[in-house]
Design a protein around this motif. Structure first.
Motif, mmCIF file in Angstrom:
data_model
loop_
_atom_site.group_PDB
_atom_site.id
_atom_site.type_symbol
_atom_site.label_atom_id
_atom_site.label_comp_id
_atom_site.label_asym_id
_atom_site.label_seq_id
_atom_site.Cartn_x
_atom_site.Cartn_y
_atom_site.Cartn_z
ATOM 1 N N ALA A 1 9.385 -2.684 13.651
ATOM 2 C CA ALA A 1 8.490 -3.798 13.979
ATOM 3 C C ALA A 1 7.495 -3.384 15.057
ATOM 4 N N GLU A 2 7.940 -2.513 15.969
ATOM 5 C CA GLU A 2 7.029 -2.057 17.022
ATOM 6 C C GLU A 2 6.047 -0.992 16.525
ATOM 7 N N GLY A 3 6.282 -0.496 15.326
ATOM 8 C CA GLY A 3 5.359 0.502 14.766
ATOM 9 C C GLY A 3 5.481 1.877 15.391
ATOM 10 N N LYS A 4 6.654 2.184 15.927
ATOM 11 C CA LYS A 4 6.868 3.492 16.553
ATOM 12 C C LYS A 4 6.768 4.604 15.503
ATOM 13 N N ARG A 5 5.959 5.620 15.799
ATOM 14 C CA ARG A 5 5.855 6.750 14.868
ATOM 15 C C ARG A 5 6.820 7.846 15.292
ATOM 16 N N THR A 6 8.084 7.531 15.106
ATOM 17 C CA THR A 6 9.110 8.467 15.540
ATOM 18 C C THR A 6 9.182 9.642 14.585
ATOM 19 N N VAL A 7 9.935 10.651 14.984
ATOM 20 C CA VAL A 7 10.157 11.801 14.113
ATOM 21 C C VAL A 7 10.835 11.330 12.822
ATOM 22 N N LEU A 8 11.795 10.410 12.959
ATOM 23 C CA LEU A 8 12.480 9.874 11.779
ATOM 24 C C LEU A 8 11.494 9.266 10.787
ATOM 25 N N VAL A 9 10.613 8.435 11.296
ATOM 26 C CA VAL A 9 9.637 7.765 10.431
ATOM 27 C C VAL A 9 8.684 8.796 9.812
ATOM 28 N N THR A 10 8.288 9.752 10.616
ATOM 29 C CA THR A 10 7.365 10.781 10.112
ATOM 30 C C THR A 10 8.011 11.590 8.995
ATOM 31 N N LEU A 11 9.269 11.941 9.175
ATOM 32 C CA LEU A 11 9.967 12.693 8.128
ATOM 33 C C LEU A 11 10.152 11.833 6.879
ATOM 34 N N ALA A 12 10.435 10.553 7.069
ATOM 35 C CA ALA A 12 10.649 9.658 5.934
ATOM 36 C C ALA A 12 9.390 9.565 5.070
ATOM 37 N N ARG A 13 8.237 9.553 5.721
ATOM 38 C CA ARG A 13 6.988 9.396 4.979
ATOM 39 C C ARG A 13 6.610 10.644 4.188
ATOM 40 N N GLU A 14 7.110 11.807 4.603
ATOM 41 C CA GLU A 14 6.577 13.072 4.081
ATOM 42 C C GLU A 14 6.489 13.121 2.551
ATOM 43 N N HIS A 15 7.593 12.790 1.890
ATOM 44 C CA HIS A 15 7.578 12.974 0.439
ATOM 45 C C HIS A 15 7.503 11.660 -0.327
ATOM 46 N N LEU A 16 7.138 10.571 0.351
ATOM 47 C CA LEU A 16 7.048 9.292 -0.371
ATOM 48 C C LEU A 16 5.876 9.334 -1.360
ATOM 49 N N PRO A 17 6.069 8.754 -2.563
ATOM 50 C CA PRO A 17 4.928 8.607 -3.473
ATOM 51 C C PRO A 17 3.870 7.694 -2.818
ATOM 52 N N THR B 1 2.047 5.104 -3.524
ATOM 53 C CA THR B 1 2.164 3.636 -3.527
ATOM 54 C C THR B 1 3.227 3.188 -2.529
ATOM 55 N N GLN B 2 4.376 3.833 -2.582
ATOM 56 C CA GLN B 2 5.474 3.447 -1.700
ATOM 57 C C GLN B 2 5.095 3.707 -0.235
ATOM 58 N N ARG B 3 4.405 4.797 -0.022
ATOM 59 C CA ARG B 3 3.987 5.137 1.340
ATOM 60 C C ARG B 3 3.012 4.092 1.888
ATOM 61 N N ASN B 4 2.106 3.630 1.010
ATOM 62 C CA ASN B 4 1.149 2.609 1.460
ATOM 63 C C ASN B 4 1.851 1.309 1.831
ATOM 64 N N ILE B 5 2.851 0.960 1.035
ATOM 65 C CA ILE B 5 3.612 -0.265 1.346
ATOM 66 C C ILE B 5 4.317 -0.080 2.692
ATOM 67 N N PHE B 6 4.960 1.067 2.845
ATOM 68 C CA PHE B 6 5.694 1.377 4.076
ATOM 69 C C PHE B 6 4.763 1.320 5.294
ATOM 70 N N ASP B 7 3.629 2.003 5.177
ATOM 71 C CA ASP B 7 2.667 2.027 6.291
ATOM 72 C C ASP B 7 2.153 0.622 6.616
ATOM 73 N N GLY B 8 1.974 -0.170 5.540
ATOM 74 C CA GLY B 8 1.451 -1.529 5.732
ATOM 75 C C GLY B 8 2.438 -2.411 6.491
ATOM 76 N N LEU B 9 3.729 -2.154 6.310
ATOM 77 C CA LEU B 9 4.743 -2.978 6.978
ATOM 78 C C LEU B 9 4.996 -2.526 8.417
ATOM 79 N N LEU B 10 4.892 -1.222 8.635
ATOM 80 C CA LEU B 10 5.207 -0.662 9.954
ATOM 81 C C LEU B 10 4.348 -1.312 11.044
ATOM 82 N N GLY B 11 5.008 -1.790 12.102
ATOM 83 C CA GLY B 11 4.266 -2.375 13.216
ATOM 84 C C GLY B 11 3.867 -3.817 12.978
ATOM 85 N N THR B 12 4.502 -4.488 12.019
ATOM 86 C CA THR B 12 4.223 -5.912 11.796
ATOM 87 C C THR B 12 5.494 -6.718 12.068
ATOM 88 N N ASP B 13 5.344 -8.017 12.135
ATOM 89 C CA ASP B 13 6.516 -8.896 12.274
ATOM 90 C C ASP B 13 7.318 -8.820 10.987
#
Lengths: 366, 366
Positions: free
Chosen positions: B274-290, B292-304
């Motif tokens: 919710a705080e939108g922290k770009r942690t190492v965990l989050v960065t690694l999670a995004r690496e191989h996302l397709p 569409t899924q990555r866009n959804i993920f990025d869109g949610l990160l840092g929102t309520d």
């Protein structure tokens, strides 16, 4: 006067050296950190340097200090302490402006506004205002640490360990008192009603003493004097002088916060009124106001004021006689300080310069 | 274990004594200031005390220290330094929670929320939230000063001036780096897009190292060791051990920030998301996302985020394999540290205890 110019130059140079040192030390954290340093340089290129000057004079009250020749080890450590005060003051102002929601400082946007503008200009995500707050809060924290480092360096370079410890104690006390004084100031603004006159005057005076008078004059004097190994008698004498001058300094600030020339103060006119500050000036102004007028006055205090409302409140304060009463208080405090300085066990050169600086603090227009 | 309990008691006692001393010193400012002290006591009655413990073990890596018998002068000054770290940490967390808009800390309302609630309960004027911010900001400033005083006392009581200066230098560097690291962390959250994977990983790692790894483990160890007069070789060895353990500590924090049990962490579940922290965990999670899924993920990160969204993001992170990758990194860092400790010139007792504490830091659930 040559000495004053030389001192101003030395202080600015020491501040710049300090910030440059930190910029280099922080290089491994990458270029994104530069914005913090840039804002620090910007903010610390101004100001009246009263605290630094009082610290230097505190030292000179006890021991001679040559400002003009080559940099002596004594001058070196006094400059560290003087600049520690300026850095600490910058941190306090930056945090203050967050707390008071002040958008202007020294004629420039407040630091939290500068960070917010940076956010807007870069087209970043999230709330620019909140980023501004974060940047300013962290820059204040950094400057607080760096102030502290300078103060330590001054103390470490002081061979007399007792003197060093004494200087440190004054510095520590000052920091605690100014933070708590600031808290009490904020607390006053939240109260739905004013206290009865006597009590309110006591409360407003307490804020004035701890948030400003001790902090602006007495503490810097004592810190400088302690570094020179001042005896308890000398310290007492400097307190007897410094506290009333500090009171005069802040009473002048109260006047400037209501009537000051925007061009000179670098703050919007009537700033204290919009912020709802319960200063001694405001408290005295309310004392004899008829109920209706007082209610109108209280209702406006601490609200978004248009220029006409500011003028109306200024007129109310002026007509109440509070301005003269505060001027009288300023004069009486300066007299009391002058009187006590006459018999004070301080070096004559320093005494003369203390009076000049004290007059400037009490009579300034900015 | 008896020693650990004894140490926890000593630390709490020293913190309480420090706060009581300040309460008494601030008495002339009147009872309104008590709220600040009360919040300080409340906040400092919890926490895992990792930093204090690492500082004590840093000292014990170099010189023996009896925790059980009567308080020795050595233990006395190590306790001052250890508590300085805890007070500084409290200040940093209080300011952090303002910056991150976190309403919960250690299972209690964050300090800015406590001051806001006080405002609401008293029916004061003005915005409760803003008063909350002011109170928390000033309490953080106060605790920073008090941390510094304790650190000075520890250094002043150290006869070896070089050792004292070295400890101070570590403390100073730590303070600067953690504030700038925190700034870089906030800056990351403002970026409209993620950087390319390699660059993002470098940026996230830089924040992890400076905001947490060095600050939580390496710096406390070095401060304690320096007070005991550590040689450069011992300091290097403690860095070789402390930095990877600090990295493991923060990687664990990244995991807990997404998957942690609310009851144990005292923070809402999925807080980092919710705080939108770009942690190492989050960065690694995004690496191989397709995409569409990555866009959804990025869109949610840092929102309520509602609980379902949190669960969805947790699933995405888990399915990406990032959780295992981070666990591997934690293990590798712990191994690296263990390996380096084997040949480190530190006292054997301390080495054994360092491993126990390191394991706790890397494997904790809160």
């Amino acid at each position: 006067m040559q000495e004053t110019t030389r001192l101003a130059g030395l202080i600015q140079e020491r501040i710049n050296d300090t910030l440059s040192h930190h910029r280099a030390a922080l290089a491994p954290l990458g270029p994104d950190a530069h914005a913090l340093l840039d804002e620090a340089f910007g903010f610390l290129t101004g100001g009246k340097r009263f605290r630094a000057q009082f610290a230097v004079l505190g030292f000179r009250a006890v021991a001679p200090l040559d400002l003009v020749g080559e940099l002596s080890p004594e001058l070196d450590r006094v400059l560290d302490a003087a600049c520690a005060l300026e850095l600490f003051h910058a941190a306090a102002l930056i945090h203050d402006d967050i707390i008071d929601r002040s958008d202007t400082r020294r004629g420039r946007p407040a630091v939290h506004r500068l960070f917010a503008t940076m956010h807007e200009q870069q087209g970043w995500m999230g709330a620019a205002d909140h980023f501004g707050l974060a940047g300013a809060l962290l820059l204040g924290d950094l400057l607080q640490s760096w102030a502290d480092e300078l103060m330590n360096r001054a103390c470490d370079a002081t061979a007399d360990r007792g003197a060093a410890r004494q200087a440190r104690d004054h510095f520590n006390r000052m920091r605690s008192e100014v933070a708590v004084g600031q808290y009490l100031d904020v607390l006053e603004e939240q109260q739905p009603t004013f206290a009865g006159h006597e009590e309110q005057l006591e409360r407003s005076t307490r804020v004035l003493v701890y948030k400003s008078a001790k902090y602006s004059v007495e503490a810097p004097l004592l810190i400088g004097a302690a570094l020179a190994g001042a005896s308890p008698e000398v310290e007492d004498a400097l307190s007897e002088f410094g506290l009333p001058i500090g009171v005069a300094f802040q009473l002048r600030d109260d006047q400037l916060g209501v009537f000051g020339d925007e061009e000179l103060t670098g703050k919007p006119i009537g700033d204290d009124l919009a912020e709802g500050k319960r200063t001694v000036l405001v408290t005295l102004a309310r004392e004899h106001l008829p109920t209706t007028q007082r209610n109108i006055f209280d209702g406006l205090l601490g609200t978004d004021l248009d220029p006409e409302q500011v003028m109306m409140m200024q007129r109310t304060i002026r007509e109440s006689g509070a301005v003269e009463r505060v001027e009288d208080m300023i004069s009486r405090n300066v007299e009391r300080a002058t009187e006590s300085l006459r018999s004070a066990p301080v070096l004559p050169d320093a005494a003369a310069q203390l009076m000049v600086l004290a007059e400037r603090a009490a009579r300034r227009a900015s």
